[in-house]
Structure formats: C-alpha cells, structure tokens
Design a protein around this motif. Structure first.
Motif, PDB file in Angstrom:
ATOM      1  N   ASN A  70     -10.772  -6.576  28.499  1.00  0.00           N
ATOM      2  CA  ASN A  70     -11.255  -7.857  28.967  1.00  0.00           C
ATOM      3  C   ASN A  70     -12.275  -8.364  27.800  1.00  0.00           C
ATOM      4  O   ASN A  70     -13.004  -9.559  28.109  1.00  0.00           O
ATOM      5  CB  ASN A  70     -11.908  -7.921  30.174  1.00  0.00           C
ATOM      6  CG  ASN A  70     -11.222  -7.511  31.393  1.00  0.00           C
ATOM      7  OD1 ASN A  70      -9.965  -7.682  31.362  1.00  0.00           O
ATOM      8  ND2 ASN A  70     -11.730  -7.063  32.252  1.00  0.00           N
ATOM      9  N   ASP A 114     -13.438 -10.547  24.812  1.00  0.00           N
ATOM     10  CA  ASP A 114     -13.083 -11.712  24.312  1.00  0.00           C
ATOM     11  C   ASP A 114     -13.961 -11.951  22.861  1.00  0.00           C
ATOM     12  O   ASP A 114     -15.041 -12.237  22.723  1.00  0.00           O
ATOM     13  CB  ASP A 114     -13.476 -12.906  25.325  1.00  0.00           C
ATOM     14  CG  ASP A 114     -12.925 -14.201  24.611  1.00  0.00           C
ATOM     15  OD1 ASP A 114     -12.394 -14.364  23.665  1.00  0.00           O
ATOM     16  OD2 ASP A 114     -13.498 -15.330  25.227  1.00  0.00           O
ATOM     17  N   PRO A 149      -9.587 -15.153  17.368  1.00  0.00           N
ATOM     18  CA  PRO A 149      -8.987 -14.777  18.759  1.00  0.00           C
ATOM     19  C   PRO A 149      -7.907 -13.422  18.650  1.00  0.00           C
ATOM     20  O   PRO A 149      -7.596 -13.309  17.485  1.00  0.00           O
ATOM     21  CB  PRO A 149      -7.952 -16.097  19.029  1.00  0.00           C
ATOM     22  CG  PRO A 149      -7.910 -16.791  17.633  1.00  0.00           C
ATOM     23  CD  PRO A 149      -9.019 -16.261  16.785  1.00  0.00           C
TER      24      PRO A 149
END
Length: 232
Positions: A215, A217, A225
């Motif tokens: 999870n 980011d 990204p």
C-alpha cells in the motif's frame, strides 16, 4: 523537501522473521515455565541479540548467563532462519526503487552472522542494498531506539543525503520508529504486531502507517509513480 534515500529495517519489515523469533524464544523458555509475551517482544524488537537476551533474562528472571542465552538462541536460529520468506510487497518495492536509482540501505538489529542466515535464500535481492548496517558494526555505539544506526546508514551512502529529512525509514517496531524520529528522518510504520500493541502517541508521530508494504504510495514523498501490478 522530497525523499532522496530510503533506509529499511530487516526483521518483520523485509523478512517474515518475527514469527520465527517468537517460536524460537518460546521453545527456549518452555523448559523454564515461562511465556514469551507480546509486551516482551515489543521491548526486544530492534535490539541486538545480546541486548535482547539481557532484557529477557532480567525481565523473566531466567537462570542463565548472557553467553548461555547466545549459545541456546543461536542453535535455534541456525535451524530456523534460512527458511525466512520475504514480506508481502517487498520484491516489487525494492526492485522499483533500484530501477529508479533511489539509494536504499538496511539498518538492522541483527548482527552480520544472523543477517547472512536470514537472507541466504534471497541474495540477489539483497545485493541491491548499499550500505547494509548491522548492530555489530563498530561505528554503531547504541542500538535502536537511539538514532545511531540510521545516521550511520545515511553517512555510508555513496552519495549521502543533503539533509536527514530527505531519508525515509521503513520500520515495523516501536524502537525503530523512535530511532528514525530521533535521527530527524521521515518514517513509514508497517506494524508486524497488532497496532494495539504499540504506543498510540508513537503511532501518531509516524509519517505514514500502513498495514502492508503493497500500500506504499511513493508519490506522497516526491518519488516516481510505481507501475501498477497484479502481483503483490
């Protein structure tokens, strides 16, 4: 200021070894009629093997010396640790950071001997880390929750960060979070124990709290990204 360097704990964060520690230490304690509790585990996490042993002996009033603990625990660890598996999301995250040329380090409470045992079946992945700082490094005078090991990891990067605030630490333990904060680094807490076992005040101080590394980011920290993946 964006993150430029990442520093990882090992046990319970990259490798699923905390359950192995629990099994081994309970096996050692059973003949003495003692139990290895979650509270004791929280206190020991991030410590060197010797410091953890001294804490266990003192708290449980065990009839053994420091050396006896080291010998008995090492016998159990040699058998169990080579089977350690990667935690969920580790392979993908580390390969992503390496591909994007983000320097990554390990700062672990393990000594070099135990580190080798634990990572034996994952050597290619762990070659991507540089530096790897263990608690028996001569430069590390105090273990977590003191910041020494994280500061040493930052210094040992081939190109050290301009500021400690550019380092992002990944931790699963209270002692590690405290050490990262003391080093003035940002910290991602990925608890390896139920969250209720942790100090609520310390949890609030973590930059981010995740239930698993999948999870994470990277864009929250100014990093590129991460490509989507169906595999974790």
């Amino acid at each position: 200021m964006s993150i430029t360097h990442c520093i990882f704990d090992l046990d319970g964060l990259l490798l699923d070894t905390e359950s192995i520690y629990t099994e081994c230490l309970q096996k050692m304690l059973t003949p003495y009629g003692k139990n290895f509790t979650t509270d004791m585990k929280v206190k020991m996490m991030g410590k060197s093997t010797l410091e953890a042993g001294q804490l266990l002996i003192r708290e449980l009033e065990l009839p053994m010396t420091d050396d006896e603990f080291l010998v008995k625990s090492n016998e159990l660890y040699i058998e169990a640790f080579p089977d350690a598996q990667l935690m969920q999301g580790v392979q993908r995250l580390i390969e992503y950071l390496a591909k994007n040329n983000i320097p990554i380090a390990i700062a672990t409470g393990s000594d070099e001997h135990l580190f080798e045992l634990k990572t034996r079946n994952h050597r290619e992945l762990f070659k991507l880390f540089d530096p790897i700082i263990c608690t028996n490094a001569t430069e590390v005078r105090k273990t977590k929750p003191e910041p020494d090991i994280f500061l040493e990891a930052a210094r040992k990067f081939k190109q050290p960060p301009l500021s400690m605030s550019q380092c992002l630490v990944f931790e699963d333990a209270e002692n590690g979070v405290q050490a990262a904060l003391a080093a003035e680094m940002k910290v991602v807490l990925v608890p390896s124990l139920p969250l209720a076992a942790y100090s609520s005040n310390l949890v609030k101080q973590a930059t981010v709290v995740l239930d698993k590394l999948t999870n994470f980011d990277p864009e929250m920290f100014g990093l590129p990204p991460m490509p989507p993946s169906s595999a974790s």
